[in-house]
Design a protein around this motif. Structure first.
Motif, PDB file in Angstrom:
ATOM      1  N   UNK A  51       0.825  -1.209   0.000  1.00 28.60           N
ATOM      2  CA  UNK A  51       0.000   0.000   0.000  1.00 28.60           C
ATOM      3  C   UNK A  51       0.858   1.258   0.000  1.00 28.60           C
ATOM      4  N   UNK A  52       2.002   1.177   0.613  1.00 33.77           N
ATOM      5  CA  UNK A  52       2.864   2.352   0.753  1.00 33.77           C
ATOM      6  C   UNK A  52       3.552   2.725  -0.556  1.00 33.77           C
ATOM      7  N   UNK A  53       3.733   1.798  -1.445  1.00 33.31           N
ATOM      8  CA  UNK A  53       4.482   2.068  -2.672  1.00 33.31           C
ATOM      9  C   UNK A  53       3.888   3.218  -3.478  1.00 33.31           C
ATOM     10  N   UNK A  54       2.566   3.277  -3.610  1.00 38.25           N
ATOM     11  CA  UNK A  54       1.925   4.375  -4.345  1.00 38.25           C
ATOM     12  C   UNK A  54       2.131   5.701  -3.617  1.00 38.25           C
ATOM     13  N   UNK A  55       1.932   5.693  -2.320  1.00 35.51           N
ATOM     14  CA  UNK A  55       2.093   6.916  -1.522  1.00 35.51           C
ATOM     15  C   UNK A  55       3.537   7.406  -1.601  1.00 35.51           C
ATOM     16  N   UNK A  56       4.470   6.482  -1.469  1.00 35.83           N
ATOM     17  CA  UNK A  56       5.888   6.821  -1.509  1.00 35.83           C
ATOM     18  C   UNK A  56       6.258   7.469  -2.852  1.00 35.83           C
ATOM     19  N   UNK A  57       5.805   6.880  -3.943  1.00 30.42           N
ATOM     20  CA  UNK A  57       6.108   7.428  -5.272  1.00 30.42           C
ATOM     21  C   UNK A  57       5.521   8.825  -5.440  1.00 30.42           C
ATOM     22  N   UNK A  58       4.280   9.014  -5.022  1.00 32.54           N
ATOM     23  CA  UNK A  58       3.635  10.329  -5.155  1.00 32.54           C
ATOM     24  C   UNK A  58       4.367  11.375  -4.317  1.00 32.54           C
ATOM     25  N   UNK A  59       4.717  11.029  -3.087  1.00 27.98           N
ATOM     26  CA  UNK A  59       5.406  11.999  -2.224  1.00 27.98           C
ATOM     27  C   UNK A  59       6.788  12.360  -2.778  1.00 27.98           C
ATOM     28  N   UNK A  60       7.527  11.369  -3.241  1.00 30.03           N
ATOM     29  CA  UNK A  60       8.838  11.670  -3.829  1.00 30.03           C
ATOM     30  C   UNK A  60       8.691  12.537  -5.081  1.00 30.03           C
ATOM     31  N   UNK A  61       7.716  12.235  -5.927  1.00 27.15           N
ATOM     32  CA  UNK A  61       7.505  13.049  -7.137  1.00 27.15           C
ATOM     33  C   UNK A  61       7.090  14.475  -6.804  1.00 27.15           C
ATOM     34  N   UNK A 103      -7.028   6.267  -7.303  1.00 24.12           N
ATOM     35  CA  UNK A 103      -8.156   5.343  -7.458  1.00 24.12           C
ATOM     36  C   UNK A 103      -9.186   5.830  -8.465  1.00 24.12           C
ATOM     37  N   UNK A 104      -9.284   7.133  -8.659  1.00 23.18           N
ATOM     38  CA  UNK A 104     -10.299   7.676  -9.558  1.00 23.18           C
ATOM     39  C   UNK A 104      -9.829   9.014 -10.115  1.00 23.18           C
ATOM     40  N   UNK A 105     -10.539   9.458 -11.126  1.00 27.38           N
ATOM     41  CA  UNK A 105     -10.258  10.766 -11.707  1.00 27.38           C
ATOM     42  C   UNK A 105     -10.469  11.867 -10.672  1.00 27.38           C
ATOM     43  N   UNK A 106     -11.493  11.712  -9.852  1.00 28.54           N
ATOM     44  CA  UNK A 106     -11.781  12.698  -8.807  1.00 28.54           C
ATOM     45  C   UNK A 106     -10.642  12.773  -7.796  1.00 28.54           C
ATOM     46  N   UNK A 107     -10.148  11.619  -7.354  1.00 26.55           N
ATOM     47  CA  UNK A 107      -9.041  11.592  -6.390  1.00 26.55           C
ATOM     48  C   UNK A 107      -7.788  12.230  -6.998  1.00 26.55           C
ATOM     49  N   UNK A 108      -7.528  11.913  -8.256  1.00 27.07           N
ATOM     50  CA  UNK A 108      -6.370  12.478  -8.953  1.00 27.07           C
ATOM     51  C   UNK A 108      -6.491  14.002  -9.063  1.00 27.07           C
ATOM     52  N   UNK A 109      -7.639  14.472  -9.528  1.00 28.86           N
ATOM     53  CA  UNK A 109      -7.824  15.916  -9.708  1.00 28.86           C
ATOM     54  C   UNK A 109      -7.792  16.672  -8.383  1.00 28.86           C
ATOM     55  N   UNK A 110      -8.302  16.052  -7.319  1.00 24.38           N
ATOM     56  CA  UNK A 110      -8.229  16.673  -6.000  1.00 24.38           C
ATOM     57  C   UNK A 110      -6.771  16.856  -5.587  1.00 24.38           C
ATOM     58  N   UNK A 111      -5.961  15.825  -5.796  1.00 25.01           N
ATOM     59  CA  UNK A 111      -4.538  15.921  -5.463  1.00 25.01           C
ATOM     60  C   UNK A 111      -3.852  16.999  -6.302  1.00 25.01           C
ATOM     61  N   UNK A 112      -4.092  16.979  -7.596  1.00 22.28           N
ATOM     62  CA  UNK A 112      -3.446  17.944  -8.504  1.00 22.28           C
ATOM     63  C   UNK A 112      -3.832  19.375  -8.149  1.00 22.28           C
ATOM     64  N   UNK A 113      -5.106  19.597  -7.833  1.00 25.73           N
ATOM     65  CA  UNK A 113      -5.543  20.959  -7.529  1.00 25.73           C
ATOM     66  C   UNK A 113      -4.948  21.469  -6.216  1.00 25.73           C
ATOM     67  N   UNK A 114      -4.685  20.576  -5.280  1.00 24.73           N
ATOM     68  CA  UNK A 114      -4.111  20.997  -3.990  1.00 24.73           C
ATOM     69  C   UNK A 114      -2.590  20.987  -3.982  1.00 24.73           C
ATOM     70  N   UNK A 125      -2.664   9.392   4.054  1.00 25.56           N
ATOM     71  CA  UNK A 125      -3.165   8.864   2.781  1.00 25.56           C
ATOM     72  C   UNK A 125      -4.156   7.749   3.065  1.00 25.56           C
ATOM     73  N   UNK A 126      -5.232   7.757   2.301  1.00 28.40           N
ATOM     74  CA  UNK A 126      -6.279   6.742   2.393  1.00 28.40           C
ATOM     75  C   UNK A 126      -6.281   5.994   1.068  1.00 28.40           C
ATOM     76  N   UNK A 127      -6.089   4.676   1.122  1.00 28.70           N
ATOM     77  CA  UNK A 127      -5.995   3.871  -0.087  1.00 28.70           C
ATOM     78  C   UNK A 127      -7.119   2.850  -0.161  1.00 28.70           C
ATOM     79  N   UNK A 128      -7.439   2.440  -1.389  1.00 25.60           N
ATOM     80  CA  UNK A 128      -8.447   1.402  -1.551  1.00 25.60           C
ATOM     81  C   UNK A 128      -7.771   0.023  -1.526  1.00 25.60           C
TER      82      UNK A 128
END
Length: 178
Positions: free
Chosen positions: A34-44, A82-93, A150-153
């Motif tokens: 579960x951490x791999x996605x979070x880790x990649x996003x935070x490093x990026x 997980x979704x377009x909404x989750x992605x766009x929320x992250x990008x906007x913030x 981070x909350x993951x599915x």
């Protein structure tokens, strides 16, 4: 009579506080899928800016810059959500906000260390603590602590992410010559 009410309230509140504070366990990002996605996003999001982003930010044409930035962000982040909404929320913030701001102020950011704790809930929720290095060219390197969650599915994709920057930009020393 009021004392009994406050005492009952305190007794009822105490287990809830213990659940919120004491119910986490440290996890190893190398073994927890579960951490791999979070880790990649935070490093990026918190390392750079890299040369590609610098080139995009220096584009004169606003439409061209916007298109290139959208493509750049999609390549870095979209697959982890997980979704377009989750992605766009992250990008906007967050998205490239950290890198854009550091580029404007001539800082380089680098993730030094991230520690993760999994909460004891039915959901896949992880708290994280980041040691973020920041340095302006020719100046000494400093470290700022950042926290988040981070909350993951169940498919290990991010549904929500919160990064508490704790006034990151306000902590940067101001150069009087700028």
């Amino acid at each position: 009579m009021k004392r009994i009410h406050y005492k009952a309230f305190s007794i009822a509140l105490f287990p809830i506080i213990l659940l919120l504070i004491g119910c986490t366990e440290k996890v190893d990002e190398k073994t927890d899928e579960y951490i791999q996605a979070v880790d990649a996003v935070l490093h990026n999001a918190l390392t750079g800016p890299d040369d590609t982003l610098k080139e995009i930010l220096e584009l004169e044409d606003g439409k061209e810059r916007s298109t290139a930035l959208t493509e750049y962000e999609e390549s870095l982040y979209k697959d982890y959500f997980a979704s377009e909404t989750a992605y766009k929320d992250f990008i906007s913030r967050y998205g490239t906000v950290f890198m854009t701001e550091s580029h404007k102020n001539n800082y380089i950011l680098a993730v030094e260390n991230i520690e993760y704790e999994r909460t004891h809930s039915k959901e896949n929720i992880y708290n994280f603590s980041i040691q973020l290095q920041y340095q302006k060219e020719g100046k000494s390197q400093e470290v700022k602590n950042i926290t988040g969650q981070a909350d993951l599915n169940d498919e290990q994709k991010i549904e929500r992410m919160l990064i508490r920057v704790n006034d990151l930009w306000g902590s940067f020393p101001k150069d009087k010559r700028e």
